[in-house]
Design an enzyme around this catalytic site. Structure first.
Site, PDB file in Angstrom:
ATOM      1  N   SER A 197       0.830  -1.200   0.000  1.00 49.98           N
ATOM      2  CA  SER A 197       0.000   0.000   0.000  1.00 49.98           C
ATOM      3  C   SER A 197       0.871   1.260   0.000  1.00 49.98           C
ATOM      4  O   SER A 197       1.642   1.475  -0.937  1.00 49.98           O
ATOM      5  CB  SER A 197      -0.956  -0.042   1.200  1.00 49.98           C
ATOM      6  OG  SER A 197      -1.986   0.893   1.066  1.00 49.98           O
ATOM      7  N   ASP A 292     -10.261  -4.247  -4.296  1.00 48.04           N
ATOM      8  CA  ASP A 292      -9.465  -3.211  -3.630  1.00 48.04           C
ATOM      9  C   ASP A 292      -9.632  -1.888  -4.369  1.00 48.04           C
ATOM     10  O   ASP A 292      -9.458  -1.837  -5.591  1.00 48.04           O
ATOM     11  CB  ASP A 292      -7.992  -3.643  -3.646  1.00 48.04           C
ATOM     12  CG  ASP A 292      -7.067  -2.681  -2.899  1.00 48.04           C
ATOM     13  OD1 ASP A 292      -7.528  -1.619  -2.439  1.00 48.04           O
ATOM     14  OD2 ASP A 292      -5.870  -2.998  -2.789  1.00 48.04           O
ATOM     15  N   HIS A 322      -7.873  -5.553  -0.089  1.00 50.76           N
ATOM     16  CA  HIS A 322      -6.724  -4.783   0.370  1.00 50.76           C
ATOM     17  C   HIS A 322      -6.311  -5.276   1.761  1.00 50.76           C
ATOM     18  O   HIS A 322      -7.153  -5.631   2.575  1.00 50.76           O
ATOM     19  CB  HIS A 322      -7.120  -3.303   0.452  1.00 50.76           C
ATOM     20  CG  HIS A 322      -5.978  -2.396   0.758  1.00 50.76           C
ATOM     21  ND1 HIS A 322      -5.180  -1.861  -0.229  1.00 50.76           N
ATOM     22  CD2 HIS A 322      -5.490  -1.927   1.930  1.00 50.76           C
ATOM     23  CE1 HIS A 322      -4.252  -1.102   0.318  1.00 50.76           C
ATOM     24  NE2 HIS A 322      -4.422  -1.129   1.630  1.00 50.76           N
TER      25      HIS A 322
END
Length: 365
Positions: A197, A292, A322
């Site tokens: 991320s 996601d 995610h």
């Protein structure tokens, strides 16, 4: 209900959650509900069950303040974490930064020979939350499964330290790792970067910075659902805006803390996807998740790398959400995805390690 459950100690919540995941598949399906399908994809049972359990608890990413969100994140790792990966030694370090030091942790699989590859890892959390501790389980797993040393870096967080502090810290940590590789037991010619991320964003930015600045460069980049362009709202952000762990509201909250200046969000050190030239960047493994909000920008970055002539493996895990790297202590589907990435890391680093070059091409007896 969620308020009541949030009063239960995290360790008790964790035991209950692991108990749910140990149930037979028909019971897990019953608890999770009918399969969820969107955009032609079907959510994995493990992911759907986890989302159902999260809805009953106090697990979320953003909060009323950065400090409150960090406290919640640290508590949630006791709920989501599994058994500690064995056979990995750790050593806490302090890395020099522009001002002060950065906390870091070195993970060393037992029996790993000196001069082996090293992964410098940057944790996720929207540049606002997360820590070396929040990603301890993942780093242990990568070290053990890939057979590499891992240096996990605690860069400074927003809003106390806004852009470009995290990017500067990440580059400083990489430079430290290459300059001190031998004291870390690693091969200075086989240092990679990785992250998930926001951490994936930082890893990619380090590759860009190293190319521009000259000097040592990462030999591989391991990117889990990287944030690559906050300046554009892509289709996946609308498709999965709510109900799949990372929400549209979370993403706005994170970028407002990290880079409140809207114009600066097109800076390649934030929006790495917008860098003018990606030629010369190291080979990459880019893993995205089908459910996601960050899916499309992660895939777009992998595509741009390939167009620039960079060797890249892109794998969209159609059935995952995610944050899956933090859930390997739960369902097997999460571990499968991370195990694949560990294999890609092992291969990519082995091809650049001096020790392996000797093993493969040296004279035989």
């Amino acid at each position: 209900m969620s308020t009541l459950i949030s009063r239960v100690p995290p360790s008790v919540q964790g035991a209950a959650l692991h108990g749910v995941f140990a149930l037979p598949q028909p019971l897990r399906r019953l608890l999770a509900g009918p399969p969820i399908r969107r955009d032609g994809l079907e959510l994995a049972l493990d992911a759907q069950l986890l989302l159902r359990m999260m809805a009953l608890s106090d697990i979320s990413l953003s909060s009323s303040s950065a400090e409150a969100a960090r406290i919640r994140t640290e508590a949630s790792r006791h709920v989501l974490g599994g058994a500690v990966v064995s056979g990995v030694r750790t050593r806490n370090l302090n890395l020099p930064a522009a001002q002060g030091t950065l906390p870091a942790r070195l993970y060393e699989p037992r029996g790993l020979a000196p001069g082996s590859p090293l992964l410098v890892y940057f944790h996720g959390g929207g540049w606002v939350i997360g820590s070396v501790d929040s990603h301890d389980g993942l780093c242990r797993y990568l070290a053990a499964q890939a057979g590499v040393r891992v240096l996990s870096v605690g860069y400074r967080l927003a809003p106390e330290y806004r852009f470009p502090t995290a990017a500067d810290d990440a580059f400083a940590a990489f430079r430290y790792a290459t300059a001190n590789a031998e004291s870390l037991g690693a091969d200075p010619a086989a240092v990679a970067v990785g992250g998930d991320s926001a951490g994936g964003n930082l890893a990619a930015v380090v590759c860009l910075d190293a190319l521009r600045e000259g000097g040592p460069r990462p030999v591989f980049q391991l990117l889990f659902y990287p944030a690559t362009d906050p300046s554009v709202r892509r289709r996946s952000r609308d498709l999965f805006a709510d109900g799949f762990f990372l929400t549209d509201e979370d993403m706005t909250w994170f970028i407002d803390h990290y880079c409140p200046d809207v114009e600066s969000r097109r800076d390649p050190r934030v929006a790495v996807l917008l860098a003018e030239d990606l030629r010369g960047l190291p080979p990459a493994y880019v893993a995205t998740a089908g459910f996601d909000p960050l899916r499309d920008e992660g895939n777009a970055f992998a595509d741009r790398l390939r167009e620039a002539g960079v060797p890249v493996v892109k794998h969209q895990h159609d059935d995952l959400i995610h944050g899956f790297v933090n859930f390997i202590g739960l369902g097997t589907r999460f571990r499968e995805a991370v195990a694949e990435a560990a294999g890609a890391l092992c291969t990519g680093l082995a091809l650049r390690s001096r020790a392996n070059v000797v093993d493969l091409f040296g004279p035989t007896a």
